[in-house]
Design an enzyme around this catalytic site. Structure first.
Site, PDB file in Angstrom:
ATOM      1  N   ARG A   1      74.802 -60.996  58.082  1.00 43.03           N
ATOM      2  CA  ARG A   1      73.870 -61.464  57.050  1.00 43.03           C
ATOM      3  C   ARG A   1      72.876 -60.394  56.574  1.00 43.03           C
ATOM      4  O   ARG A   1      72.650 -60.259  55.370  1.00 43.03           O
ATOM      5  CB  ARG A   1      73.095 -62.701  57.532  1.00 43.03           C
ATOM      6  CG  ARG A   1      73.982 -63.907  57.810  1.00 43.03           C
ATOM      7  CD  ARG A   1      73.181 -65.151  58.174  1.00 43.03           C
ATOM      8  NE  ARG A   1      72.512 -65.691  57.005  1.00 43.03           N
ATOM      9  CZ  ARG A   1      71.223 -65.583  56.781  1.00 43.03           C
ATOM     10  NH1 ARG A   1      70.428 -64.954  57.651  1.00 43.03           N
ATOM     11  NH2 ARG A   1      70.695 -66.091  55.686  1.00 43.03           N
TER      12      ARG A   1
ATOM     13  N   GLY B   1      71.095 -76.470  50.045  1.00 39.76           N
ATOM     14  CA  GLY B   1      70.387 -75.230  49.763  1.00 39.76           C
ATOM     15  C   GLY B   1      68.959 -75.267  50.238  1.00 39.76           C
ATOM     16  O   GLY B   1      68.130 -74.454  49.825  1.00 39.76           O
TER      17      GLY B   1
ATOM     18  N   TYR C   1      75.989 -69.024  59.745  1.00 36.86           N
ATOM     19  CA  TYR C   1      76.657 -67.842  59.198  1.00 36.86           C
ATOM     20  C   TYR C   1      76.461 -66.612  60.079  1.00 36.86           C
ATOM     21  O   TYR C   1      76.360 -65.497  59.596  1.00 36.86           O
ATOM     22  CB  TYR C   1      76.169 -67.571  57.760  1.00 36.86           C
ATOM     23  CG  TYR C   1      76.276 -68.788  56.883  1.00 36.86           C
ATOM     24  CD1 TYR C   1      77.519 -69.231  56.441  1.00 36.86           C
ATOM     25  CD2 TYR C   1      75.149 -69.515  56.518  1.00 36.86           C
ATOM     26  CE1 TYR C   1      77.633 -70.374  55.671  1.00 36.86           C
ATOM     27  CE2 TYR C   1      75.253 -70.663  55.737  1.00 36.86           C
ATOM     28  CZ  TYR C   1      76.503 -71.079  55.323  1.00 36.86           C
ATOM     29  OH  TYR C   1      76.624 -72.224  54.569  1.00 36.86           O
TER      30      TYR C   1
ATOM     31  N   CYS D   1      80.705 -48.066  63.028  1.00 33.11           N
ATOM     32  CA  CYS D   1      80.816 -46.771  62.361  1.00 33.11           C
ATOM     33  C   CYS D   1      80.492 -46.868  60.867  1.00 33.11           C
ATOM     34  O   CYS D   1      81.108 -46.204  60.041  1.00 33.11           O
ATOM     35  CB  CYS D   1      82.232 -46.207  62.537  1.00 33.11           C
ATOM     36  SG  CYS D   1      83.475 -47.119  61.615  1.00 33.11           S
ATOM     37  N   GLU D   2      79.570 -47.734  60.523  1.00 28.96           N
ATOM     38  CA  GLU D   2      79.041 -47.837  59.163  1.00 28.96           C
ATOM     39  C   GLU D   2      77.545 -48.050  59.311  1.00 28.96           C
ATOM     40  O   GLU D   2      77.054 -48.315  60.408  1.00 28.96           O
ATOM     41  CB  GLU D   2      79.673 -49.021  58.413  1.00 28.96           C
ATOM     42  CG  GLU D   2      81.183 -49.035  58.448  1.00 28.96           C
ATOM     43  CD  GLU D   2      81.798 -49.119  57.070  1.00 28.96           C
ATOM     44  OE1 GLU D   2      81.050 -49.213  56.089  1.00 28.96           O
ATOM     45  OE2 GLU D   2      83.037 -49.076  56.994  1.00 28.96           O
TER      46      GLU D   2
ATOM     47  N   GLU E   1      74.300 -82.092  51.405  1.00 29.20           N
ATOM     48  CA  GLU E   1      75.201 -81.320  52.270  1.00 29.20           C
ATOM     49  C   GLU E   1      74.445 -80.216  53.004  1.00 29.20           C
ATOM     50  O   GLU E   1      74.670 -79.029  52.763  1.00 29.20           O
ATOM     51  CB  GLU E   1      76.326 -80.709  51.423  1.00 29.20           C
ATOM     52  CG  GLU E   1      77.149 -81.735  50.666  1.00 29.20           C
ATOM     53  CD  GLU E   1      77.837 -81.131  49.457  1.00 29.20           C
ATOM     54  OE1 GLU E   1      77.867 -79.883  49.336  1.00 29.20           O
ATOM     55  OE2 GLU E   1      78.324 -81.901  48.623  1.00 29.20           O
ATOM     56  N   PRO E   2      73.552 -80.573  53.908  1.00 31.73           N
ATOM     57  CA  PRO E   2      72.804 -79.542  54.643  1.00 31.73           C
ATOM     58  C   PRO E   2      73.678 -78.819  55.651  1.00 31.73           C
ATOM     59  O   PRO E   2      74.400 -79.439  56.423  1.00 31.73           O
ATOM     60  CB  PRO E   2      71.713 -80.357  55.347  1.00 31.73           C
ATOM     61  CG  PRO E   2      72.352 -81.709  55.547  1.00 31.73           C
ATOM     62  CD  PRO E   2      73.219 -81.933  54.333  1.00 31.73           C
ATOM     63  N   GLY E   3      73.638 -77.504  55.620  1.00 31.03           N
ATOM     64  CA  GLY E   3      74.346 -76.698  56.608  1.00 31.03           C
ATOM     65  C   GLY E   3      73.343 -75.871  57.378  1.00 31.03           C
ATOM     66  O   GLY E   3      72.986 -76.164  58.517  1.00 31.03           O
TER      67      GLY E   3
ATOM     68  N   TYR F   1      73.575 -60.016  52.604  1.00 25.87           N
ATOM     69  CA  TYR F   1      72.612 -60.472  51.604  1.00 25.87           C
ATOM     70  C   TYR F   1      71.172 -60.079  51.885  1.00 25.87           C
ATOM     71  O   TYR F   1      70.257 -60.798  51.487  1.00 25.87           O
ATOM     72  CB  TYR F   1      72.603 -61.989  51.378  1.00 25.87           C
ATOM     73  CG  TYR F   1      73.563 -62.895  52.046  1.00 25.87           C
ATOM     74  CD1 TYR F   1      74.711 -63.291  51.370  1.00 25.87           C
ATOM     75  CD2 TYR F   1      73.338 -63.426  53.306  1.00 25.87           C
ATOM     76  CE1 TYR F   1      75.574 -64.191  51.939  1.00 25.87           C
ATOM     77  CE2 TYR F   1      74.214 -64.332  53.866  1.00 25.87           C
ATOM     78  CZ  TYR F   1      75.329 -64.709  53.174  1.00 25.87           C
ATOM     79  OH  TYR F   1      76.193 -65.602  53.725  1.00 25.87           O
TER      80      TYR F   1
END
Length: 403
Positions: free
Chosen positions: A301, A221, A359, A331-332, A262-264, A305
């Site tokens: 993203r 995180g 992501y 179309c949104e 656990e770095p992503g 969020y």
């Protein structure tokens, strides 16, 4: 930091087309080196959370620089094995999966992280203490940024509540489970290192219940900067504080325990650049829109969020500054950025979204029957096509025509 220049990104877009995802492998190794330096005085292991970006070439590169791998599905595990990770360098942390998936992970010989009491009971009943496991706890710590990416609070589906310790103890005692590790992960975008230290205090307390414990996994995180002046996790300070805590724990208990992370996003976010083309400039009574040749089908993203991505006009970097709202062609309502200051954007100009390595492509789709973009990996200044752009035939692949 070995960032790619605007001129080079323009060249790539001209060669490979747009939209285009570009990953600079050397920036990934730079980030990994930061972690190793920060925790050099601590017995630490780093497992790349491949849910952030799982292209097989990225996995092979991450393996080559020495990282291990964190997986959340059995197919990520299989990708990791195909990329060259040995089973002992893979951690499998699924949630809400059928026991058969856990069982398959066991057969593949990887590290298992279990976050459900019923799965613990099934595993212990079947295998007893013959295979070491890790238990994922919910520490009831509210950490991270957006609520959608906070995973350690009381309403989270992740982990077993620390208040269910008595139940876990009964399962371990009755089945003979071999608990080699304990795990927590409170969420993403954690700015304050004290969140990790608070969690570590909880983990040290839980550790007293498991005499064969070999490691404590603090998840990840780590916050990366998305805009100029953005606060980020102080990795050097975190390394110093965690090292001090583990040394004190060893002195107090006589036990040497590894710390896992656990770095992503931390490893791959800043390595990624997403290049799009301005299709239209549309002026309304209130707003000037830049409509680009992409949408949330490629980068969800900002819509999912409310994530912020820096955007630059790389084909007119010295134009006069104007205010634009950057939108997609779906179309949104797929607004990437409201009221953003950009150098004058003309139809046909190329824009780049920074911090697009985590992501981005990983969460893309073919919504509106739009095609997924190509992916490029740049290694030591040389560009490699690592995923070809979708063609029309890809939309029909796996469909079965019955009429």
């Amino acid at each position: 930091m070995s960032q790619l220049t605007n001129e080079y990104l323009v060249e790539l877009a001209r060669e490979f087309g747009s939209p285009l995802y570009v990953y600079n492998a050397n920036q990934i190794s730079d980030q990994y080196a930061k972690l190793e330096a920060a925790f050099s005085e601590c017995n630490a292991r780093f497992f790349y959370a491949c849910k952030a970006l799982s292209n097989i070439n990225i996995l092979k590169y991450v393996e080559s620089i020495g990282a291990s791998l964190d997986c959340v599905s059995i197919n990520e595990v299989k990708l990791g094995l195909k990329a060259g990770f040995t089973p002992d360098r893979i951690l499998f942390t699924p949630n809400c999966v059928d026991f058969a998936e856990i069982d398959e992970g066991k057969q593949l010989g990887v590290n298992l992280n279990i976050d459900n009491i019923s799965i613990l009971e099934q595993f212990g009943t079947k295998y007893g203490g013959s295979y070491p496991i890790c238990i994922r706890f919910n520490p009831h710590i509210m950490g991270g940024g957006n609520y959608k990416i906070s995973t350690g609070h009381i309403d989270s589906k992740f982990g077993i509540s620390i208040h269910q310790m008595r139940h876990i103890e009964r399962v371990v005692k009755s089945t003979g489970l071999h608990v080699a590790g304990i795990h927590m992960h409170t969420g993403s975008d954690i700015k304050d290192v004290n969140v990790f230290l608070q969690g570590l205090e909880v983990m040290f307390e839980l550790a007293t219940h498991f005499p064969k414990l070999e490691f404590i996994d603090l998840g990840s995180g780590f916050k990366v900067p998305y805009q100029d002046g953005d606060v980020q996790t102080d990795i050097e300070l975190l390394g110093k504080k965690v090292t001090e805590a583990f040394k004190a724990y060893e002195k107090e208990t006589g036990k040497k325990i590894q710390v896992w992370f656990e770095p992503g996003k931390f490893l791959v976010s800043e390595s990624g650049y997403f290049i799009v083309k301005a299709n239209v400039i549309k002026q309304t009574t209130a707003t000037v829109f830049v409509g680009v040749n992409s949408g949330f089908n490629h980068l969800i993203r900002p819509m999912f969020y409310e994530a912020y991505h820096r955007i630059r006009n790389i084909s007119n970097p010295y134009g006069s500054e104007r205010i634009y709202t950057v939108v997609g062609n779906i179309c949104e309502t797929d607004t990437f950025a409201w009221d953003r200051t950009l150098n004058e954007v003309r139809e046909g100009d190329l824009l780049v979204f920074y911090n697009a390595g985590a992501y981005g492509f990983e969460m893309s789709s073919n919504f509106n029957s739009r095609l997924k973009p190509a992916e490029i990996m740049v290694l030591d200044g040389k560009a490699h096509l690592i995923r070809k752009r979708d063609g029309f035939e890809d939309l029909l692949r796996n469909q079965i025509e019955v009429l």
